[in-house]
Write a protein that holds these residues in place. Structure first.
Motif, PDB file in Angstrom:
ATOM      1  N   LEU A  27       0.761  -1.219  -0.159  1.00  0.00           N
ATOM      2  CA  LEU A  27       0.210  -0.106  -0.026  1.00  0.00           C
ATOM      3  C   LEU A  27       0.998   1.146  -0.042  1.00  0.00           C
ATOM      4  CD1 LEU A  27      -2.934  -1.133   2.319  1.00  0.00           C
ATOM      5  CD2 LEU A  27      -2.880  -0.711  -0.055  1.00  0.00           C
ATOM      6  N   ARG A  28       2.065   1.114   0.852  1.00  0.00           N
ATOM      7  CA  ARG A  28       2.839   2.346   0.817  1.00  0.00           C
ATOM      8  C   ARG A  28       3.260   3.273  -0.660  1.00  0.00           C
ATOM      9  NH1 ARG A  28       6.792   1.875   4.787  1.00  0.00           N
ATOM     10  NH2 ARG A  28       7.557   0.125   3.369  1.00  0.00           N
ATOM     11  N   PRO A  29       3.742   2.144  -1.598  1.00  0.00           N
ATOM     12  CA  PRO A  29       4.022   2.861  -2.867  1.00  0.00           C
ATOM     13  C   PRO A  29       2.851   3.233  -3.787  1.00  0.00           C
ATOM     14  CG  PRO A  29       4.763   0.514  -2.733  1.00  0.00           C
ATOM     15  CD  PRO A  29       4.323   0.829  -1.279  1.00  0.00           C
ATOM     16  N   ALA A  30       1.859   2.363  -3.501  1.00  0.00           N
ATOM     17  CA  ALA A  30       0.726   2.755  -4.364  1.00  0.00           C
ATOM     18  C   ALA A  30       0.281   4.119  -3.726  1.00  0.00           C
ATOM     19  CB  ALA A  30      -0.324   1.649  -4.149  1.00  0.00           C
TER      20      ALA A  30
ATOM     21  N   LEU B 444       8.723  13.429  -4.241  1.00  0.00           N
ATOM     22  CA  LEU B 444       7.761  14.731  -4.805  1.00  0.00           C
ATOM     23  C   LEU B 444       7.821  14.244  -6.448  1.00  0.00           C
ATOM     24  CD1 LEU B 444       9.044  17.560  -3.112  1.00  0.00           C
ATOM     25  CD2 LEU B 444       7.223  16.431  -2.475  1.00  0.00           C
ATOM     26  N   TYR B 445       8.748  14.033  -6.789  1.00  0.00           N
ATOM     27  CA  TYR B 445       8.844  13.566  -8.419  1.00  0.00           C
ATOM     28  C   TYR B 445       7.735  12.788  -8.709  1.00  0.00           C
ATOM     29  CZ  TYR B 445      13.117  16.018 -10.277  1.00  0.00           C
ATOM     30  OH  TYR B 445      13.957  16.847 -10.724  1.00  0.00           O
ATOM     31  N   ILE B 446       7.859  11.512  -7.979  1.00  0.00           N
ATOM     32  CA  ILE B 446       6.993  10.466  -8.293  1.00  0.00           C
ATOM     33  C   ILE B 446       5.330  10.929  -8.296  1.00  0.00           C
ATOM     34  CG2 ILE B 446       7.027   9.442  -6.175  1.00  0.00           C
ATOM     35  CD1 ILE B 446       6.310   7.770  -9.437  1.00  0.00           C
ATOM     36  N   ASP B 447       5.011  11.638  -7.333  1.00  0.00           N
ATOM     37  CA  ASP B 447       3.401  11.958  -7.482  1.00  0.00           C
ATOM     38  C   ASP B 447       2.997  12.998  -8.297  1.00  0.00           C
ATOM     39  OD1 ASP B 447       4.185  13.928  -5.888  1.00  0.00           O
ATOM     40  OD2 ASP B 447       3.462  13.027  -4.027  1.00  0.00           O
ATOM     41  N   VAL B 468       5.838  -1.483 -14.664  1.00  0.00           N
ATOM     42  CA  VAL B 468       5.792  -0.491 -15.338  1.00  0.00           C
ATOM     43  C   VAL B 468       6.343  -0.502 -16.439  1.00  0.00           C
ATOM     44  CG1 VAL B 468       6.200   2.054 -15.350  1.00  0.00           C
ATOM     45  CG2 VAL B 468       5.509   1.079 -13.274  1.00  0.00           C
ATOM     46  N   ALA B 469       6.011   0.038 -17.798  1.00  0.00           N
ATOM     47  CA  ALA B 469       6.580   0.024 -18.925  1.00  0.00           C
ATOM     48  C   ALA B 469       6.425   1.346 -19.830  1.00  0.00           C
ATOM     49  CB  ALA B 469       6.046  -1.392 -19.900  1.00  0.00           C
ATOM     50  N   SER B 470       7.349   1.841 -20.456  1.00  0.00           N
ATOM     51  CA  SER B 470       7.181   2.900 -21.415  1.00  0.00           C
ATOM     52  C   SER B 470       7.587   2.425 -22.560  1.00  0.00           C
ATOM     53  CB  SER B 470       8.028   4.185 -20.734  1.00  0.00           C
ATOM     54  OG  SER B 470       7.610   4.723 -19.578  1.00  0.00           O
ATOM     55  N   GLY B 471       6.937   2.914 -23.493  1.00  0.00           N
ATOM     56  CA  GLY B 471       7.590   2.684 -25.085  1.00  0.00           C
ATOM     57  C   GLY B 471       6.629   3.168 -26.079  1.00  0.00           C
ATOM     58  N   LYS B 472       6.823   2.731 -27.267  1.00  0.00           N
ATOM     59  CA  LYS B 472       6.012   2.785 -28.655  1.00  0.00           C
ATOM     60  C   LYS B 472       4.940   1.970 -28.389  1.00  0.00           C
ATOM     61  CE  LYS B 472       8.218   6.006 -31.410  1.00  0.00           C
ATOM     62  NZ  LYS B 472       9.769   6.418 -31.256  1.00  0.00           N
ATOM     63  N   PHE B 569      10.590   4.934 -10.125  1.00  0.00           N
ATOM     64  CA  PHE B 569      10.019   4.507  -8.875  1.00  0.00           C
ATOM     65  C   PHE B 569       9.924   3.180  -8.586  1.00  0.00           C
ATOM     66  CE2 PHE B 569       6.441   4.092  -5.829  1.00  0.00           C
ATOM     67  CZ  PHE B 569       6.578   4.855  -4.809  1.00  0.00           C
ATOM     68  N   GLU B 570       9.317   2.487  -9.545  1.00  0.00           N
ATOM     69  CA  GLU B 570       8.996   1.230  -9.441  1.00  0.00           C
ATOM     70  C   GLU B 570      10.329   0.358  -9.164  1.00  0.00           C
ATOM     71  OE1 GLU B 570       6.826  -0.956 -10.051  1.00  0.00           O
ATOM     72  OE2 GLU B 570       7.692  -2.773 -11.000  1.00  0.00           O
ATOM     73  N   ILE B 571      11.179   0.676  -9.604  1.00  0.00           N
ATOM     74  CA  ILE B 571      12.702  -0.072  -9.922  1.00  0.00           C
ATOM     75  C   ILE B 571      13.681   0.112  -8.345  1.00  0.00           C
ATOM     76  CG2 ILE B 571      14.254   1.492 -10.840  1.00  0.00           C
ATOM     77  CD1 ILE B 571      14.262  -1.032 -12.897  1.00  0.00           C
ATOM     78  N   THR B 572      13.256   1.298  -7.791  1.00  0.00           N
ATOM     79  CA  THR B 572      13.809   1.626  -6.654  1.00  0.00           C
ATOM     80  C   THR B 572      13.030   1.461  -5.363  1.00  0.00           C
ATOM     81  OG1 THR B 572      13.153   4.119  -7.032  1.00  0.00           O
ATOM     82  CG2 THR B 572      15.470   3.387  -7.868  1.00  0.00           C
ATOM     83  N   GLN B 573      11.901   0.954  -5.538  1.00  0.00           N
ATOM     84  CA  GLN B 573      11.101   0.798  -4.136  1.00  0.00           C
ATOM     85  C   GLN B 573      11.697  -0.220  -3.519  1.00  0.00           C
ATOM     86  OE1 GLN B 573       7.109   0.644  -5.216  1.00  0.00           O
ATOM     87  NE2 GLN B 573       7.369  -1.506  -6.048  1.00  0.00           N
ATOM     88  N   GLU B 574      11.318  -0.146  -2.067  1.00  0.00           N
ATOM     89  CA  GLU B 574      11.994  -0.919  -1.270  1.00  0.00           C
ATOM     90  C   GLU B 574      11.822  -2.656  -1.473  1.00  0.00           C
ATOM     91  OE1 GLU B 574      11.252  -0.445   2.925  1.00  0.00           O
ATOM     92  OE2 GLU B 574      10.872   1.723   2.359  1.00  0.00           O
TER      93      GLU B 574
END
Lengths: 135, 879
Positions: A27-30, B444-447, B468-472, B569-574
């Motif tokens: 929940l935290r990151p979401a 802050l960036y993320i939200d 999470v994926a970015s692309g064409k 964010f996805e790749i650095t979260q705990e």
């Protein structure tokens, strides 16, 4: 470049209490992504202590936990800060517990397991409610 | 007289038992079996959905649902026992075995499944980290799940380590030393380390460990077909390459010949007791009992160039760069920082453009010596200043590294090598601990980023795999062969289809309009961890080829443009969900529940004792219950309280109908029923499909002798009788339900369907088993059927002659249309294999079938259901 953070100052504060760490971890990151300031707790005693020192806009709590159970926690929140919005999450959803949560002032009652998008929507509704609230 | 009596007695063990209970009771059991069966399939699907990452669940959920499933399976078997009036001992034993495994998992007692002292790399995956250490468990994922190239090898397990240490009295000795030596006294501590290492070098390796190692060496030697073998022998300890990296703390021995393996093993084990490594453990609060050293032995790559790659360069995260360090020869030159190397910075986004190159003067390189060990050689003059990686090598390396990163959802530190033939090998990969420089600002960036990005759509459909994926965007049309699918694109398609498995390694993400989270494609998306959302309803309408988007398949949102903060964010979260204890437990338990091994009821292995999962048991019970019901309705009619009714139909199906509830409007006592009196939605649709499509071929099809003869060489089970045999067919129906067993000539169809108002309850399960004619024709027929069904969104599996198709969770209207298609198919395929004389015939028949079925399958929803024919694809997209 610094981010233009439109709502930095008035970010909603959320406290999450669930004794299963996985729930807090998910929940935290979401909620961070959705623009909330989040604190999580896996034991009710620490969460209890925290609400005595800090006001939260929204609290998400489990019901059935070791130590203080969620109902007591809910009751105490409402004593300290009656306008805190509370969402109850539980894996033992019965209509009885749901009724009791509402009677004690919970905004909503969400049965586990739930979708991330569902709980975020619930909290958004709650946040909007508070903005448009009776005050 | 006596003889006959004796024969009767003799045969009574297999002849169906005469029921001693009223039919109504037996029938109640049958319905209960069907209900439990459906409930079980739902619960299994529910558990599968939880692996996607969209749901928050806790260990309580896993406990509860496992208990529910176990309970249902037990009752299912009990119901069958009443129906068939026998004890089903084998089934109960199978049940207890599976149930016990699940209980052990739930209790957290992971019985060491791998108690062998040595295992091949081929058998490894991330779940075996306790047995083989993190480094080689990860390498197992990379080799066996992701299919990236790695050298052959094996791991001497932690089990062997414990046996080795115990056999030499080392644990006691170490414990005693630690208790008596003052570890703050540097000299005393180092003395202790030296003494322990000395003992390890002299220690005897237990005989069973040695013989296992030799067996592994023989297997690998066999695969090398006599080519000389030399190994890299490396540590893979508990905790190594996980949160605590221990990077560089432990020992590796390179270029070890077969005869040197045992001594290299001792040396690597001893490496755990160097002052640096031991201190590191003590400092981190590791206990001695937590020291366990698995040792990997892998064939050496004769590396022309090797090095390391970080999928996030140690720059600020916003730079979005990857970095490669490379040098001529073997890896330690770069990894150990022993020599000058080249550095390449690349864009993380495909096509991974090279941002900058820093070329070092590489005067010497490490190479393998003939008889083992390594040496430094001079690099040829003209190569010293030349970059040691070509653009093509860089590209291949980048794609492999990103694939690993996506799998672990963590930036990776990848060690790699290219041999002189240009083959890339992954040597190892460990998570790279990247933290944003300023976590607060990062947040802050993320939200800010996610709140200000333009949302294209959100909350639509079902998340199959988070991430999470970015692309064409690349929109795939119905007949697209996907040869032009660009690396790093996001696949957008109208339907899920197994054919997309071929681009799974290239795609960054997948979005479909329609489809289920349980199909083959979904399974693969989960395996490779490709962020995937199905059933969005809108993806092909909103997105066009070439659009840049970001798919957040955790929150289930599609944003316009590249929102790189989300990926960061996805790749650095705990915590990574897929690495959480709960996820891994759920996945392990699902393995005992979900896979279906018993597919073909006519095969030898369709036996209670062969049930390995709860799904197998469910399937077996269902089959036996239907068999029993057919037997009861045919042979014991006077026991019935529900009169079976014969279907009066233009086509002679020889079908007996049992109406459980509101399935027909004919009087209860009537002995027959007409099409008009059928109220059952699925049955009505099926019969309409059969009759209105005009597919029932009434002209006799010429049978050529060759194909008929070849059919005689096959062994038919007794239920597959000759073409004249119609009349032993049964349908059990209610207003929304149908369970149909239909044998037409050599074809055996089984259909189980529920079609009602509630979308989520709707499903069709279709099984087709055919015969006659030769293998080639049968397989053409199977392809024909599979193509038609896939075209109509069925998930199709083919096992030899057997085709299984499933579709679910569609609107009533769409389900009805699909039942009509099946009706048409049953008619059309009746003797199809006979005419399948060439591959071209498949397309011919497909075109013919599609045209004839078209008018029957038009639905009012947005799109035509099937886009098989090119002319349909033309009208796509933007309908």
């Amino acid at each position: 470049m610094t981010p233009q953070c439109a709502n930095c100052a008035q970010k909603m504060q959320i406290l999450i209490l669930d004794d299963e760490p996985i729930v807090c971890k998910r929940l935290r990151p979401a909620f961070q992504k959705a623009g909330y300031e989040v604190e999580t707790f896996i034991d009710s005693a620490s969460a209890m202590a925290r609400i005595e020192e800090k006001r939260f806009d929204i609290i998400i709590t489990d019901l059935k936990m070791k130590g203080t159970d969620g109902m007591h926690f809910l009751a105490r929140i409402k004593e300290i800060a009656p306008d805190t919005g509370v969402v109850v999450i539980t894996g033992f959803a019965t209509s009885e517990t749901a009724k009791e949560s509402f009677r004690k002032g919970a905004f909503d009652f969400v049965a586990k397991p739930f979708k991330l998008s569902d709980i975020i929507d619930t909290v958004r509704r709650l946040a909007e409610n508070r903005r448009a609230g009776p005050s | 007289m006596n003889v006959i009596h004796g024969l009767k007695e003799f045969f009574s063990f297999w002849s169906p038992k005469k029921p001693t209970l009223p039919f109504s009771v037996l029938f109640k059991k049958f319905r209960s079996i069907l209900e439990r069966n459906n409930r079980l399939l739902e619960l299994m699907a529910d558990m599968g959905d939880k692996l996607g990452g969209e749901y928050v669940f806790d260990s309580q959920y896993v406990l509860d649902i496992s208990e529910k499933i176990g309970d249902l399976v037990f009752k299912l078997i009990s119901d069958l026992s009443v129906m068939t009036q026998n004890e089903n001992v084998d089934l109960f034993i199978a049940f207890e075995r599976i149930q016990n495994d699940i209980q052990e998992e739930l209790a957290g007692r992971r019985a060491f499944p791998m108690t062998r002292p040595a295992v091949l790399l081929d058998e490894l995956n991330g779940d075996l980290n306790e047995e083989v250490g993190n480094k080689f468990a990860n390498l197992g994922d990379i080799r066996n799940t992701l299919g990236l190239p790695t050298m052959d090898g094996f791991v001497i397990t932690t089990r062997a380590f414990f046996d080795f240490m115990e056999a030499n009295g080392l644990p006691k000795h170490i414990e005693h030393s630690l208790a008596t030596v003052d570890i703050k006294d540097e000299t005393a501590f180092e003395g202790m380390c030296k003494e322990v290492r000395g003992r390890i070098f002299e220690a005897t390796i237990p005989r069973h460990v040695v013989s296992n190692i030799n067996a592994m060496l023989d297997i690998i030697g066999g695969r090398r077909q006599g080519e000389p073998m030399s190994f890299a022998v490396r540590s893979s300890a508990w905790g190594e390459d996980s949160d605590f990296s221990f990077a560089g703390q432990y020992e590796s021995v390179l270029n070890v010949p077969r005869k040197g393996i045992l001594q290299a093993y001792r040396r690597v084990i001893a490496g755990a007791y160097t002052p640096e490594a031991w201190r590191y453990r003590l400092h981190r609060g590791y206990r001695e009992s937590e020291t366990a050293m698995a040792v990997g032995c892998q064939l050496m790559v004769e590396a022309e160039v090797s090095g390391a790659m970080y999928t996030y360069a140690p720059l600020s995260l916003e730079k979005e760069a990857m970095v490669i360090s490379a040098a001529w020869g073997l890896g330690p030159a770069v990894v150990g920082g022993l020599a000058e190397s080249d550095t390449f910075f690349l864009d993380r986004q495909p096509p991974h453009r090279v941002i900058s190159t820093e070329s070092g003067r590489k005067v010497s390189k490490m190479v393998m010596k003939q008889n083992g060990g390594t040496a430094w050689y001079d690099v040829a003059h003209d190569l010293q200043d030349r970059p040691c990686l070509s653009a093509e090598y860089i590209q291949r390396l980048a794609q492999a590294a990103i694939m690993i990163e996506r799998y672990y959802r963590r930036p990776q530190d990848v060690e790699w090598a290219f041999d002189s033939k240009g083959n890339l090998y992954i040597l190892q990969s460990r998570p790279l601990n990247v933290q944003p420089n300023q976590p607060e600002r990062h947040r802050l960036y993320i939200d800010h980023a996610s709140l200000s990005a333009q949302v294209l759509f959100s909350g639509k459909g079902t998340v199959v795999q988070g991430g999470v994926a970015s692309g064409k965007v690349y929109v795939a049309h119905g007949d697209d062969d996907l040869k032009d699918f660009p690396y790093g694109a996001i696949l957008v398609a109208r339907y899920t289809s197994p054919k997309y498995s071929r681009i799974m390694r290239k795609a960054r993400g997948i979005l479909t309009d329609v489809g289920s989270a349980t199909g083959h494609m979904a399974t693969l998306a989960r395996e490779y961890r490709v962020p995937t959302v199905v059933d969005t309803g809108v993806a092909t309408k909103v997105l066009k080829t070439g659009d840049e988007v970001t798919l957040d398949a955790i929150q289930n949102v599609v944003y316009e443009g590249t929102v790189k903060e989300l990926s960061q964010f996805e790749i650095t979260q705990e915590d990574v969900f897929e690495e959480s204890y709960e996820y891994r437990m759920l996945r392990r338990i699902l393995k005992k529940i979900n896979p279906l091994n018993l597919v073909d009821p006519h095969s030898e292995s369709f036996k209670a004792a062969r049930c390995r999962t709860f799904h197998d048991i469910t399937r077996f019970v269902h089959e036996k219950a239907v068999e029993r019901l057919i037997d009861l309705s045919e042979n014991y009619q006077k026991h019935h309280d529900r009169m079976p009714k014969r279907l009066q139909f233009v086509i002679p199906l020889g079908l007996v109908v049992i109406d459980i509830e509101k399935g027909t409007s004919s009087p209860a006592e009537a002995r027959s029923v007409t099409l008009e009196q059928i109220e059952s939605t699925p049955m009505k649709a099926l019969l309409q499909g059969l009759s209105e499509s005009g597919m029932w071929e009434t002209n006799p099809v010429a049978v050529d002798l060759g194909s008929l003869m070849s059919s005689f060489t096959r062994t038919f089970s007794s239920s597959l009788a000759g073409p004249e045999d119609v009349g032993r067919n049964l349908a059990v129906i209610s207003n929304h339900y149908m369970n149909l067993h239909l044998r037409l000539g050599y074809h055996f169809n089984m259909l189980d369907a529920y079609i009602g108002e509630a979308l989520n309850d709707n499903y069709i399960y279709f099984r087709f088993l055919g015969g006659v004619s030769n293998i080639a024709r049968r397989s053409r027929r199977a392809r024909f059927i599979a193509e038609v069904m896939e075209c109509f969104d069925f998930l199709v599996e083919i096992h030899g002659d057997l085709i299984v198709g499933r579709v679910k969770k569609m609107s009533q209207e769409r389900m009805v249309a699909r039942m009509k298609v099946l009706g048409g198919l049953i008619g059309y395929t009746r003797q199809l294999d006979i005419s399948m004389i060439s591959d071209e015939r498949i397309d011919l028949h497909l075109a013919d079938f599609m045209q004839r079925i078209q008018t029957l399958t038009e639905v009012s929803d947005d799109a035509p259901m099937c886009e098989l024919r090119p002319k349909d694809a033309d009208s796509h997209p933007g309908r």
